[in-house]
Design a protein around this motif. Structure first.
Motif, PDB file in Angstrom:
ATOM      1  N   UNK A   1       5.012  -9.551  -3.436  1.00  0.00           N
ATOM      2  CA  UNK A   1       4.439  -9.806  -2.064  1.00  0.00           C
ATOM      3  C   UNK A   1       2.834 -10.089  -2.343  1.00  0.00           C
ATOM      4  N   UNK A   2       2.336  -9.855  -3.273  1.00  0.00           N
ATOM      5  CA  UNK A   2       0.987 -10.079  -3.870  1.00  0.00           C
ATOM      6  C   UNK A   2       0.598 -11.360  -4.382  1.00  0.00           C
ATOM      7  N   UNK A   3      -0.627 -11.866  -4.490  1.00  0.00           N
ATOM      8  CA  UNK A   3      -0.942 -13.139  -5.045  1.00  0.00           C
ATOM      9  C   UNK A   3      -1.152 -12.635  -6.619  1.00  0.00           C
ATOM     10  N   UNK A   4      -1.643 -11.420  -6.643  1.00  0.00           N
ATOM     11  CA  UNK A   4      -2.137 -10.930  -8.016  1.00  0.00           C
ATOM     12  C   UNK A   4      -2.074  -9.304  -7.885  1.00  0.00           C
ATOM     13  N   UNK A   5      -1.585  -8.850  -9.229  1.00  0.00           N
ATOM     14  CA  UNK A   5      -1.541  -7.403  -9.375  1.00  0.00           C
ATOM     15  C   UNK A   5      -1.945  -6.910 -10.830  1.00  0.00           C
ATOM     16  N   UNK A   6      -2.709  -5.987 -10.680  1.00  0.00           N
ATOM     17  CA  UNK A   6      -3.049  -5.176 -11.996  1.00  0.00           C
ATOM     18  C   UNK A   6      -3.597  -3.684 -12.136  1.00  0.00           C
ATOM     19  N   UNK A   7      -4.008  -3.254 -13.126  1.00  0.00           N
ATOM     20  CA  UNK A   7      -4.520  -1.894 -13.076  1.00  0.00           C
ATOM     21  C   UNK A   7      -5.784  -1.673 -13.872  1.00  0.00           C
ATOM     22  N   UNK A   8      -6.572  -0.763 -13.660  1.00  0.00           N
ATOM     23  CA  UNK A   8      -7.474  -0.408 -14.849  1.00  0.00           C
ATOM     24  C   UNK A   8      -7.928   1.204 -14.552  1.00  0.00           C
TER      25      UNK A   8
ATOM     26  N   UNK B   1       0.717  -1.323  -0.119  1.00  0.00           N
ATOM     27  CA  UNK B   1       0.001  -0.075   0.011  1.00  0.00           C
ATOM     28  C   UNK B   1       0.817   1.238   0.306  1.00  0.00           C
ATOM     29  N   UNK B   2       1.954   1.245   0.796  1.00  0.00           N
ATOM     30  CA  UNK B   2       2.861   2.527   0.854  1.00  0.00           C
ATOM     31  C   UNK B   2       3.584   2.495  -0.651  1.00  0.00           C
ATOM     32  N   UNK B   3       4.082   1.490  -0.935  1.00  0.00           N
ATOM     33  CA  UNK B   3       4.836   1.831  -2.365  1.00  0.00           C
ATOM     34  C   UNK B   3       3.879   2.117  -3.476  1.00  0.00           C
ATOM     35  N   UNK B   4       2.477   1.533  -3.641  1.00  0.00           N
ATOM     36  CA  UNK B   4       1.448   1.996  -4.616  1.00  0.00           C
ATOM     37  C   UNK B   4       1.298   3.361  -4.392  1.00  0.00           C
ATOM     38  N   UNK B   5       1.031   3.901  -2.915  1.00  0.00           N
ATOM     39  CA  UNK B   5       0.432   5.136  -2.702  1.00  0.00           C
ATOM     40  C   UNK B   5       1.829   6.339  -3.028  1.00  0.00           C
ATOM     41  N   UNK B   6       2.936   5.777  -2.888  1.00  0.00           N
ATOM     42  CA  UNK B   6       4.279   6.858  -3.082  1.00  0.00           C
ATOM     43  C   UNK B   6       4.354   6.888  -4.447  1.00  0.00           C
ATOM     44  N   UNK B   7       4.148   5.910  -5.010  1.00  0.00           N
ATOM     45  CA  UNK B   7       3.994   6.007  -6.770  1.00  0.00           C
ATOM     46  C   UNK B   7       2.924   6.711  -7.295  1.00  0.00           C
TER      47      UNK B   7
ATOM     48  N   UNK C   1       7.825  -3.799  -8.562  1.00  0.00           N
ATOM     49  CA  UNK C   1       8.406  -5.106  -8.280  1.00  0.00           C
ATOM     50  C   UNK C   1       8.232  -5.937  -7.006  1.00  0.00           C
ATOM     51  N   UNK C   2       8.208  -5.105  -5.826  1.00  0.00           N
ATOM     52  CA  UNK C   2       7.735  -5.396  -4.553  1.00  0.00           C
ATOM     53  C   UNK C   2       6.481  -5.874  -4.564  1.00  0.00           C
TER      54      UNK C   2
ATOM     55  N   UNK D   1       3.907   1.051 -15.384  1.00  0.00           N
ATOM     56  CA  UNK D   1       4.971   0.397 -15.943  1.00  0.00           C
ATOM     57  C   UNK D   1       6.120  -0.587 -14.943  1.00  0.00           C
ATOM     58  N   UNK D   2       6.566  -1.696 -15.109  1.00  0.00           N
ATOM     59  CA  UNK D   2       7.505  -2.106 -13.979  1.00  0.00           C
ATOM     60  C   UNK D   2       8.788  -1.863 -14.646  1.00  0.00           C
TER      61      UNK D   2
END
Length: 141
Positions: A120-127, A60-66, A115-116, A100-101
Motif C-alpha cells: 500500500x505504501x510508496x516507501x517503507x523502512x525502519x530506524x 497504521x493499524x498493521x504497524x501498531x498491531x505489530x 507485506x500489506x 522482518x518481512x
C-alpha cells in the motif's frame, strides 16, 4: 516455506511536520486510532481521498498491531507530512528485535502486516533512536 527478510534501514523525511500523535497501550485502542486517522487525513488538503485514507488506516493499524504484539509498550503512532507525502511512523521500545518481512507465508498464517504495508505504501523502512524502534511508511498526500 517462510523466508524472513529485513526492511531497509533509513530515517524518513527529516523535515516532516507532525500532524497528529497517538499513544497506544492495548489492542482495544486500535479502533479509535483508525477513526482518528481518518479524521486527521480529512483535514489535509489534497489527501482526503477514500482510497488513500483507507490505505493509511490499514497500514497504521498493521504497524501498531505489530508494535503492540512484538514490541514493548507504549506504542506511539505519528502522522507526519512533508511536501507531497504523508508518513506513518510507529514506534515501540524493543531495541533488540529487527522488523522482518515474512515472505512466502500462506494467507491466514499471520505475519502479513509488513507485506500489506509494502503493497500500500510508496516507501517503507525502519530506524532506531536511543529509546525506540520506528517503522515508517509513506504515501502520496
Amino acid at each position: 516455506m517462510d523466508v524472513m527478510t529485513s526492511l531497509r534501514v533509513s530515517t524518513p523525511f527529516p523535515a516532516a511536520s507532525e500532524l497528529r500523535c497517538w499513544t497506544l497501550d492495548r489492542f482495544g485502542e486500535l479502533r479509535g486510532l483508525r477513526a482518528a486517522l481518518r479524521e486527521a487525513i480529512a483535514q489535509v488538503p489534497a489527501a482526503a481521498q477514500d482510497d488513500l485514507t483507507d490505505k493509511v488506516a490499514v497500514v497504521a493499524t498493521e504497524l501498531a498491531t505489530n508494535a503492540l504484539r512484538h514490541g514493548l509498550p507504549p506504542t506511539e503512532v505519528r502522522l507526519l507530512r512533508q511536501d507531497d507525502r504523508l508518513i506513518i511512523d510507529v514506534a515501540d521500545h524493543d531495541l533488540e528485535a529487527v522488523p522482518r518481512l515474512a515472505e512466502g507465508r500462506p494467507l491466514g498464517a499471520g505475519g502479513l502486516g509488513l507485506q500489506l504495508t509494502r503493497t500500500f505504501a510508496i516507501d517503507v523502512g525502519w530506524y532506531m533512536t536511543e529509546d525506540a524502534k520506528h517503522v515508517w511508511a509513506s504515501f502520496p498526500g
